[in-house]
Enzyme design. Structure first.
Site: not given
Length: 220
Positions: A60-62, A64
């Site tokens: 996941l994106d940091q 998110t």
């Protein structure tokens, strides 16, 4: 199934067995180490402290939050990675976006816009009909706040491009609140973090093939 475990160094395990882990990543934590000594704290490092040998399957994106699946050994990682590549893992997210989008209780809609890297402004991505890779996102409206002029949406990525959900919603003119990359300053300031959460995961167990389904409510 094993009972839910208490947080390990700030990471909650919703489920664990001999083959896999289902963790809930807090917003702001990297999934894997980044470049530099200040970017070594991450979900995989914290997980490996408690479950030695745990392996990342997806990211996941940091910014998110939400569900992340990890493997306990290399064969489970191979099978789960294959399931992700073949789109056999079903993911759903929740987000709060700027503006009133769609109709509450309406049918699923789809965003079909190709995404490419913006090489001059990395790590940004852009909609590019020539160089972009096919990218599809399904979405529907869960709720609206007419006073705040915001909409809560459920999202289902069909493809898995970098920043796909963030780019697609911004392209609709409804960026996610708190998005430091794709929203204007006013929309960024409406939330203390990116309001994007990986809320559901469904997949076949890598060892016995049984159906697995997990959910974690958004904290916003």
């Amino acid at each position: 199934m094993t009972a839910p475990q208490p947080p390990a160094a700030g990471v909650e395990a919703l489920y664990e067995d001999a083959d896999l882990l289902v963790l809930c990543k807090p917003a702001g934590l990297l999934c894997v180490p980044g470049r530099g000594p200040d970017k070594q704290d991450c979900l995989s490092a914290r997980a490996q402290q408690r479950w030695p040998g745990a392996l990342i399957v997806h990211r996941l994106d940091q910014a998110t939050s939400g569900l992340v699946l990890m493997a306990r050994h290399i064969e489970a990682q191979r099978r789960l990675s294959h399931a992700f590549a073949e789109r056999q893992v079903h993911k759903r997210y929740q987000a709060v976006v700027q503006g009133l989008l769609g109709t509450v209780g309406g049918d699923w809609s789809e965003i079909d816009l190709p995404i490419a890297a913006d090489w001059e402004r990395r790590p940004l991505r852009v909609i590019d009909p020539v160089q972009g890779k096919p990218s599809r996102t399904r979405w529907r409206v869960l709720a609206q706040d007419t006073a705040a002029q915001t909409t809560r949406v459920e999202l289902e990525p069909v493809t898995g491009r970098t920043h796909q959900l963030r780019v697609h919603l911004a392209a609709l003119g409804h960026p996610i609140l708190g998005d430091a990359l794709y929203a204007d300053a006013r929309t960024q300031a409406l939330a203390p973090r990116l309001l994007l959460h990986a809320a559901e995961l469904r997949f076949a167990h890598p060892a016995h093939g049984g159906a697995c389904a997990f959910a974690a409510p958004a904290g916003f």
